[in-house]
Design an enzyme around this catalytic site. Sequence first.
Site, mmCIF file in Angstrom:
data_model
loop_
_atom_site.group_PDB
_atom_site.id
_atom_site.type_symbol
_atom_site.label_atom_id
_atom_site.label_comp_id
_atom_site.label_asym_id
_atom_site.label_seq_id
_atom_site.Cartn_x
_atom_site.Cartn_y
_atom_site.Cartn_z
ATOM 1 N N LYS A 36 -18.038 -25.887 2.029
ATOM 2 C CA LYS A 36 -18.654 -25.525 1.190
ATOM 3 C C LYS A 36 -17.636 -25.028 -0.063
ATOM 4 O O LYS A 36 -17.901 -25.389 -1.465
ATOM 5 C CB LYS A 36 -19.436 -24.196 1.347
ATOM 6 N N ASN A 37 -16.500 -24.368 0.417
ATOM 7 C CA ASN A 37 -15.697 -24.047 -0.720
ATOM 8 C C ASN A 37 -14.819 -24.858 -1.185
ATOM 9 O O ASN A 37 -14.333 -24.807 -2.664
ATOM 10 C CB ASN A 37 -14.830 -22.910 -0.085
ATOM 11 N N PRO A 61 -13.147 -9.208 -9.320
ATOM 12 C CA PRO A 61 -12.573 -9.383 -10.875
ATOM 13 C C PRO A 61 -12.168 -10.599 -11.109
ATOM 14 O O PRO A 61 -11.565 -11.450 -10.067
ATOM 15 C CB PRO A 61 -11.503 -8.357 -11.029
ATOM 16 N N ILE A 62 -12.164 -11.270 -12.382
ATOM 17 C CA ILE A 62 -11.818 -12.642 -12.634
ATOM 18 C C ILE A 62 -10.546 -12.513 -13.543
ATOM 19 O O ILE A 62 -10.354 -13.362 -14.421
ATOM 20 C CB ILE A 62 -12.817 -13.515 -13.412
ATOM 21 N N ASP A 63 -9.773 -11.446 -13.461
ATOM 22 C CA ASP A 63 -8.647 -11.088 -14.576
ATOM 23 C C ASP A 63 -7.485 -12.125 -14.406
ATOM 24 O O ASP A 63 -6.754 -12.414 -15.452
ATOM 25 C CB ASP A 63 -8.088 -9.673 -14.268
ATOM 26 N N GLN A 64 -7.348 -12.287 -13.005
ATOM 27 C CA GLN A 64 -6.164 -13.596 -12.453
ATOM 28 C C GLN A 64 -6.619 -14.961 -13.272
ATOM 29 O O GLN A 64 -5.704 -15.641 -13.876
ATOM 30 C CB GLN A 64 -6.047 -13.663 -10.996
ATOM 31 N N ARG A 77 -21.001 -17.804 -7.385
ATOM 32 C CA ARG A 77 -19.661 -17.251 -7.561
ATOM 33 C C ARG A 77 -18.819 -18.653 -8.281
ATOM 34 O O ARG A 77 -18.200 -18.109 -9.344
ATOM 35 C CB ARG A 77 -19.108 -16.712 -6.470
ATOM 36 N N CYS A 88 -22.351 -13.195 -3.558
ATOM 37 C CA CYS A 88 -22.819 -12.029 -2.624
ATOM 38 C C CYS A 88 -22.199 -10.756 -3.249
ATOM 39 O O CYS A 88 -20.937 -10.757 -3.960
ATOM 40 C CB CYS A 88 -22.004 -12.511 -1.430
ATOM 41 N N ILE A 147 -9.683 -7.626 2.415
ATOM 42 C CA ILE A 147 -10.050 -8.370 1.245
ATOM 43 C C ILE A 147 -11.122 -7.776 0.429
ATOM 44 O O ILE A 147 -10.876 -7.562 -0.762
ATOM 45 C CB ILE A 147 -10.337 -9.807 1.767
#
Length: 358
Positions: free
Chosen positions: A22-23, A123-126, A93, A117, A328
Amino acid sequence: MDKFVIKGGTRLKGEVTISGAKNAAVAILPATLLINGVCTIDNLPNISDVKIFCEILTKLGAKITWNTPNEITIDTRNIDCTNAPLEMTSKFRASYYLLGALLGRCGCAEVGIPGGCNLGARPIDQHIKGFEALGAKVDVGQGKISAKVKKLVANSIYMDIVSVGATINVMLASVLAEGTTTIDNAAKEPHIVDVANFLNSMGADIRGAGTDVIKINGVKELSKEGTYSVVPDQIETGTFMLAAVASKGDILIKNCIPEHLDCVTAKILEIGGIVEDLGDSIRVACNKRPNRATVKTLPYPGFPTDLQQPMIPFLTKCHGTSTVEETIYENRFQNIYDTNRMGANIIVKNNKIAKIKG
Protein backbone atom coordinates in the site's frame (compact mmCIF):
# COMPACT_ATOMS: atom_id res chain seq x y z
CA MET A 1 -18.39 -3.56 5.64
CA ASP A 2 -20.24 -3.06 8.94
CA LYS A 3 -18.43 -5.57 11.09
CA PHE A 4 -16.14 -8.58 11.29
CA VAL A 5 -17.23 -11.70 13.17
CA ILE A 6 -14.25 -13.73 14.37
CA LYS A 7 -14.57 -17.24 15.82
CA GLY A 8 -11.38 -17.86 17.74
CA GLY A 9 -9.50 -20.91 18.94
CA THR A 10 -8.28 -22.04 15.52
CA ARG A 11 -4.65 -22.64 14.57
CA LEU A 12 -3.89 -20.83 11.33
CA LYS A 13 -2.45 -23.26 8.78
CA GLY A 14 -1.94 -23.11 5.02
CA GLU A 15 -0.69 -20.62 2.44
CA VAL A 16 -1.32 -16.93 1.81
CA THR A 17 -0.10 -14.66 -1.00
CA ILE A 18 0.93 -11.12 -0.08
CA SER A 19 -0.50 -8.11 -1.93
CA GLY A 20 1.43 -5.20 -3.38
CA ALA A 21 2.58 -2.66 -0.80
CA LYS A 22 0.00 0.00 0.00
CA ASN A 23 2.66 2.53 1.03
CA ALA A 24 4.50 2.08 -2.27
CA ALA A 25 1.37 2.09 -4.43
CA VAL A 26 0.01 5.37 -3.01
CA ALA A 27 3.32 7.07 -3.84
CA ILE A 28 3.85 5.46 -7.26
CA LEU A 29 0.39 6.48 -8.49
CA PRO A 30 0.99 10.24 -8.06
CA ALA A 31 4.55 9.73 -9.35
CA THR A 32 3.03 8.80 -12.72
CA LEU A 33 2.11 12.50 -13.07
CA LEU A 34 5.79 13.18 -13.73
CA ILE A 35 5.71 11.00 -16.84
CA ASN A 36 4.83 12.41 -20.25
CA GLY A 37 3.70 9.04 -21.51
CA VAL A 38 1.95 5.77 -20.76
CA CYS A 39 2.87 3.15 -18.17
CA THR A 40 1.35 0.03 -16.67
CA ILE A 41 1.40 -0.57 -12.91
CA ASP A 42 1.01 -4.19 -11.77
CA ASN A 43 0.56 -5.81 -8.34
CA LEU A 44 -1.51 -2.92 -6.99
CA PRO A 45 -3.33 -3.74 -3.75
CA ASN A 46 -7.11 -3.82 -4.18
CA ILE A 47 -7.84 -1.15 -1.55
CA SER A 48 -9.86 2.07 -1.31
CA ASP A 49 -6.82 4.41 -1.23
CA VAL A 50 -5.70 3.11 -4.62
CA LYS A 51 -9.17 3.54 -6.10
CA ILE A 52 -9.54 7.07 -4.72
CA PHE A 53 -6.12 7.98 -6.08
CA CYS A 54 -7.12 6.73 -9.53
CA GLU A 55 -10.27 8.89 -9.38
CA ILE A 56 -8.18 11.93 -8.46
CA LEU A 57 -5.71 11.30 -11.29
CA THR A 58 -8.61 10.98 -13.72
CA LYS A 59 -9.96 14.37 -12.62
CA LEU A 60 -6.50 15.84 -13.19
CA GLY A 61 -6.59 14.66 -16.82
CA ALA A 62 -5.06 11.18 -16.71
CA LYS A 63 -6.64 8.33 -18.62
CA ILE A 64 -6.75 5.09 -16.62
CA THR A 65 -7.61 1.62 -17.88
CA TRP A 66 -8.17 -1.20 -15.39
CA ASN A 67 -6.67 -4.31 -17.00
CA THR A 68 -7.34 -6.47 -13.91
CA PRO A 69 -8.31 -5.66 -10.30
CA ASN A 70 -4.57 -5.32 -9.60
CA GLU A 71 -3.21 -3.76 -12.80
CA ILE A 72 -3.81 -0.43 -14.51
CA THR A 73 -2.49 1.32 -17.60
CA ILE A 74 -2.24 5.05 -17.07
CA ASP A 75 -1.76 7.78 -19.69
CA THR A 76 -0.62 11.08 -18.15
CA ARG A 77 0.19 12.95 -21.37
CA ASN A 78 -2.81 15.27 -21.05
CA ILE A 79 -2.68 16.53 -17.48
CA ASP A 80 -4.72 19.75 -17.58
CA CYS A 81 -5.42 20.55 -13.94
CA THR A 82 -3.29 21.10 -10.83
CA ASN A 83 -6.07 21.58 -8.27
CA ALA A 84 -6.81 18.18 -6.78
CA PRO A 85 -10.39 17.77 -5.47
CA LEU A 86 -10.23 18.93 -1.85
CA GLU A 87 -13.02 16.64 -0.66
CA MET A 88 -11.14 13.61 -2.01
CA THR A 89 -7.58 14.48 -1.02
CA SER A 90 -8.64 15.16 2.58
CA LYS A 91 -9.79 11.53 2.97
CA PHE A 92 -6.35 9.96 3.26
CA ARG A 93 -2.80 10.80 4.26
CA ALA A 94 -0.92 9.92 1.07
CA SER A 95 -2.70 12.60 -0.95
CA TYR A 96 0.13 14.96 -0.05
CA TYR A 97 2.32 13.19 -2.64
CA LEU A 98 0.32 15.08 -5.26
CA LEU A 99 2.13 18.23 -4.12
CA GLY A 100 5.59 16.99 -5.03
CA ALA A 101 4.43 15.36 -8.27
CA LEU A 102 2.39 18.34 -9.54
CA LEU A 103 5.13 20.79 -8.54
CA GLY A 104 7.58 18.75 -10.59
CA ARG A 105 5.26 18.39 -13.58
CA CYS A 106 3.41 21.74 -13.65
CA GLY A 107 5.06 24.10 -11.18
CA CYS A 108 1.94 24.47 -9.05
CA ALA A 109 -0.38 22.34 -6.94
CA GLU A 110 -3.36 22.61 -4.59
CA VAL A 111 -4.29 19.73 -2.29
CA GLY A 112 -6.63 19.39 0.71
CA ILE A 113 -5.08 19.05 4.16
CA PRO A 114 -4.29 15.31 4.31
CA GLY A 115 -6.55 13.05 6.39
CA GLY A 116 -5.70 9.55 7.57
CA CYS A 117 -5.58 7.68 10.86
CA ASN A 118 -5.55 9.65 14.12
CA LEU A 119 -2.13 8.61 15.38
CA GLY A 120 -1.21 11.93 16.99
CA ALA A 121 0.75 14.84 15.58
CA ARG A 122 1.73 14.21 11.94
CA PRO A 123 3.17 17.54 10.77
CA ILE A 124 4.15 18.26 7.18
CA ASP A 125 6.81 20.84 8.02
CA GLN A 126 9.61 18.74 6.53
CA HIS A 127 7.68 18.48 3.25
CA ILE A 128 7.28 22.27 3.16
CA LYS A 129 10.93 22.80 4.09
CA GLY A 130 11.98 20.63 1.16
CA PHE A 131 9.68 22.34 -1.36
CA GLU A 132 10.87 25.77 -0.24
CA ALA A 133 14.50 24.69 -0.54
CA LEU A 134 13.77 23.84 -4.18
CA GLY A 135 12.37 27.35 -4.75
CA ALA A 136 8.64 26.86 -4.20
CA LYS A 137 6.32 29.12 -2.23
CA VAL A 138 3.96 27.13 -0.01
CA ASP A 139 0.78 28.38 1.71
CA VAL A 140 -1.28 26.41 4.21
CA GLY A 141 -4.77 27.55 5.16
CA GLN A 142 -8.52 27.23 4.62
CA GLY A 143 -8.25 23.46 4.61
CA LYS A 144 -5.74 23.24 1.78
CA ILE A 145 -2.06 23.38 0.87
CA SER A 146 -0.99 25.42 -2.16
CA ALA A 147 2.46 25.45 -3.73
CA LYS A 148 3.87 27.38 -6.68
CA VAL A 149 7.26 27.74 -8.32
CA LYS A 150 8.55 29.35 -11.51
CA LYS A 151 11.42 26.91 -11.78
CA LEU A 152 12.51 24.12 -9.46
CA VAL A 153 16.23 24.32 -8.75
CA ALA A 154 18.16 21.55 -7.00
CA ASN A 155 19.44 22.01 -3.48
CA SER A 156 20.86 20.14 -0.49
CA ILE A 157 18.13 19.36 2.03
CA TYR A 158 18.64 18.02 5.54
CA MET A 159 15.61 16.34 7.13
CA ASP A 160 15.37 17.41 10.77
CA ILE A 161 13.56 14.16 11.52
CA VAL A 162 13.46 10.90 9.58
CA SER A 163 10.25 11.25 7.56
CA VAL A 164 9.08 8.73 4.97
CA GLY A 165 6.48 11.08 3.48
CA ALA A 166 8.82 14.06 3.24
CA THR A 167 11.61 11.95 1.74
CA ILE A 168 9.30 10.70 -1.03
CA ASN A 169 7.69 14.09 -1.63
CA VAL A 170 11.00 15.90 -2.01
CA MET A 171 12.23 13.09 -4.25
CA LEU A 172 9.17 13.53 -6.49
CA ALA A 173 9.64 17.29 -6.71
CA SER A 174 13.36 16.93 -7.48
CA VAL A 175 13.19 14.48 -10.38
CA LEU A 176 12.65 17.21 -13.00
CA ALA A 177 14.48 20.01 -11.15
CA GLU A 178 17.62 21.53 -12.60
CA GLY A 179 20.80 20.16 -11.02
CA THR A 180 21.46 17.57 -8.31
CA THR A 181 19.36 17.48 -5.15
CA THR A 182 20.70 15.77 -2.05
CA ILE A 183 18.42 14.56 0.74
CA ASP A 184 20.36 14.00 3.97
CA ASN A 185 18.90 12.02 6.89
CA ALA A 186 16.50 10.42 4.44
CA ALA A 187 14.13 7.62 5.45
CA LYS A 188 15.14 4.15 4.22
CA GLU A 189 11.90 2.14 4.07
CA PRO A 190 11.45 -0.44 1.27
CA HIS A 191 8.67 1.56 -0.36
CA ILE A 192 11.02 4.54 -0.76
CA VAL A 193 13.34 2.25 -2.72
CA ASP A 194 10.36 1.03 -4.75
CA VAL A 195 9.28 4.57 -5.70
CA ALA A 196 12.86 5.39 -6.73
CA ASN A 197 13.08 2.18 -8.77
CA PHE A 198 9.81 3.03 -10.53
CA LEU A 199 10.95 6.54 -11.40
CA ASN A 200 14.34 5.29 -12.58
CA SER A 201 12.62 2.76 -14.82
CA MET A 202 10.82 5.71 -16.43
CA GLY A 203 13.98 7.73 -17.04
CA ALA A 204 14.81 9.40 -13.71
CA ASP A 205 18.29 9.40 -12.16
CA ILE A 206 17.93 8.68 -8.43
CA ARG A 207 20.77 7.18 -6.43
CA GLY A 208 21.11 6.04 -2.83
CA ALA A 209 17.47 5.17 -2.08
CA GLY A 210 17.49 2.84 0.91
CA THR A 211 20.36 4.75 2.54
CA ASP A 212 20.25 7.96 4.58
CA VAL A 213 21.60 10.03 1.66
CA ILE A 214 19.64 10.16 -1.59
CA LYS A 215 20.88 12.06 -4.65
CA ILE A 216 18.52 13.02 -7.46
CA ASN A 217 20.08 14.20 -10.70
CA GLY A 218 17.40 16.21 -12.45
CA VAL A 219 16.38 15.16 -15.97
CA LYS A 220 14.45 17.09 -18.61
CA GLU A 221 11.54 14.68 -18.79
CA LEU A 222 10.25 11.22 -17.98
CA SER A 223 8.75 9.66 -21.07
CA LYS A 224 9.72 6.02 -21.14
CA GLU A 225 6.92 3.49 -21.46
CA GLY A 226 6.92 0.24 -19.58
CA THR A 227 5.40 -1.99 -16.91
CA TYR A 228 6.28 -1.83 -13.23
CA SER A 229 5.28 -4.24 -10.47
CA VAL A 230 4.76 -2.87 -6.96
CA VAL A 231 6.90 -4.42 -4.22
CA PRO A 232 5.18 -6.91 -1.84
CA ASP A 233 3.71 -5.39 1.31
CA GLN A 234 6.09 -5.51 4.27
CA ILE A 235 3.35 -4.78 6.84
CA GLU A 236 0.92 -7.38 5.49
CA THR A 237 3.73 -9.94 5.56
CA GLY A 238 4.60 -9.08 9.16
CA THR A 239 0.95 -9.26 10.21
CA PHE A 240 0.64 -12.84 8.94
CA MET A 241 3.95 -13.75 10.59
CA LEU A 242 2.63 -12.57 13.96
CA ALA A 243 -0.74 -14.27 13.36
CA ALA A 244 1.05 -17.57 12.77
CA VAL A 245 2.89 -17.54 16.09
CA ALA A 246 -0.05 -16.06 18.05
CA SER A 247 -2.32 -18.93 16.97
CA LYS A 248 0.41 -21.60 17.32
CA GLY A 249 -0.07 -22.04 13.59
CA ASP A 250 2.02 -22.88 10.56
CA ILE A 251 1.76 -20.53 7.57
CA LEU A 252 3.59 -20.35 4.26
CA ILE A 253 3.65 -16.67 3.24
CA LYS A 254 4.21 -16.31 -0.51
CA ASN A 255 5.25 -13.35 -2.68
CA CYS A 256 7.20 -11.54 0.04
CA ILE A 257 10.72 -10.24 0.66
CA PRO A 258 11.94 -11.85 3.91
CA GLU A 259 14.84 -9.43 4.46
CA HIS A 260 12.34 -6.57 4.80
CA LEU A 261 11.13 -8.31 7.99
CA ASP A 262 14.46 -9.14 9.62
CA CYS A 263 13.46 -7.30 12.81
CA VAL A 264 10.20 -9.27 13.08
CA THR A 265 11.98 -12.54 12.34
CA ALA A 266 14.46 -11.79 15.12
CA LYS A 267 11.64 -11.31 17.64
CA ILE A 268 9.81 -14.46 16.56
CA LEU A 269 12.99 -16.53 16.92
CA GLU A 270 13.67 -14.86 20.28
CA ILE A 271 10.30 -15.94 21.69
CA GLY A 272 10.65 -19.51 20.42
CA GLY A 273 8.93 -19.49 17.05
CA ILE A 274 10.15 -21.01 13.78
CA VAL A 275 11.03 -18.96 10.69
CA GLU A 276 12.23 -20.42 7.39
CA ASP A 277 13.47 -18.03 4.69
CA LEU A 278 12.56 -19.58 1.33
CA GLY A 279 13.70 -16.75 -0.94
CA ASP A 280 10.46 -15.18 -2.20
CA SER A 281 8.38 -16.80 0.53
CA ILE A 282 8.67 -17.45 4.24
CA ARG A 283 7.33 -20.16 6.57
CA VAL A 284 6.43 -19.17 10.12
CA ALA A 285 5.27 -21.60 12.81
CA CYS A 286 5.02 -22.01 16.55
CA ASN A 287 4.17 -25.16 18.52
CA LYS A 288 4.51 -23.94 22.11
CA ARG A 289 3.65 -21.02 24.31
CA PRO A 290 6.06 -18.18 23.40
CA ASN A 291 8.44 -16.42 25.77
CA ARG A 292 8.16 -12.75 26.72
CA ALA A 293 9.73 -10.06 24.53
CA THR A 294 10.82 -6.43 24.56
CA VAL A 295 9.93 -4.38 21.49
CA LYS A 296 10.78 -0.80 20.53
CA THR A 297 9.38 0.78 17.37
CA LEU A 298 11.93 2.56 15.20
CA PRO A 299 12.32 3.79 11.62
CA TYR A 300 13.33 1.09 9.13
CA PRO A 301 15.19 -1.23 9.53
CA GLY A 302 13.87 -1.18 13.10
CA PHE A 303 10.59 -2.71 14.26
CA PRO A 304 7.78 -1.00 12.28
CA THR A 305 5.27 1.12 14.18
CA ASP A 306 2.58 -0.31 11.87
CA LEU A 307 3.24 -3.78 13.34
CA GLN A 308 3.16 -2.65 16.95
CA GLN A 309 -0.61 -3.01 17.20
CA PRO A 310 -0.78 -6.63 15.96
CA MET A 311 2.29 -7.40 18.10
CA ILE A 312 0.56 -6.48 21.36
CA PRO A 313 -2.30 -9.04 21.14
CA PHE A 314 0.32 -11.67 20.34
CA LEU A 315 2.31 -10.72 23.45
CA THR A 316 -0.76 -11.36 25.62
CA LYS A 317 -0.21 -15.06 24.80
CA CYS A 318 3.41 -15.12 25.99
CA HIS A 319 4.98 -16.27 29.25
CA GLY A 320 5.79 -13.40 31.62
CA THR A 321 5.51 -9.64 31.14
CA SER A 322 6.50 -8.08 27.82
CA THR A 323 7.28 -4.44 27.09
CA VAL A 324 6.49 -2.40 23.99
CA GLU A 325 7.89 1.12 23.59
CA GLU A 326 6.31 3.31 20.90
CA THR A 327 8.69 6.02 19.62
CA ILE A 328 6.99 7.07 16.37
CA TYR A 329 3.37 8.08 17.09
CA GLU A 330 1.95 9.38 20.36
CA ASN A 331 -1.54 7.88 19.91
CA ARG A 332 -0.54 4.43 18.73
CA PHE A 333 -1.86 2.68 21.86
CA GLN A 334 -5.52 3.57 21.20
CA ASN A 335 -6.39 -0.10 20.69
CA ILE A 336 -5.34 -1.14 24.19
CA TYR A 337 -8.56 -0.08 25.94
CA ASP A 338 -10.60 -2.52 23.87
CA THR A 339 -7.90 -5.19 24.10
CA ASN A 340 -8.17 -5.00 27.89
CA ARG A 341 -11.96 -5.25 27.62
CA MET A 342 -11.41 -8.64 25.95
CA GLY A 343 -9.46 -9.91 28.95
CA ALA A 344 -5.91 -8.63 28.38
CA ASN A 345 -3.79 -7.21 31.19
CA ILE A 346 -1.98 -4.22 29.70
CA ILE A 347 -0.81 -1.07 31.46
CA VAL A 348 0.32 2.00 29.47
CA LYS A 349 2.77 4.48 30.98
CA ASN A 350 3.11 8.04 29.66
CA ASN A 351 1.40 6.99 26.42
CA LYS A 352 4.77 5.57 25.29
CA ILE A 353 5.39 2.27 27.07
CA ALA A 354 2.99 -0.68 27.35
CA LYS A 355 3.49 -3.50 29.84
CA ILE A 356 1.72 -6.66 28.67
CA LYS A 357 1.20 -9.44 31.22
CA GLY A 358 0.84 -12.78 29.47
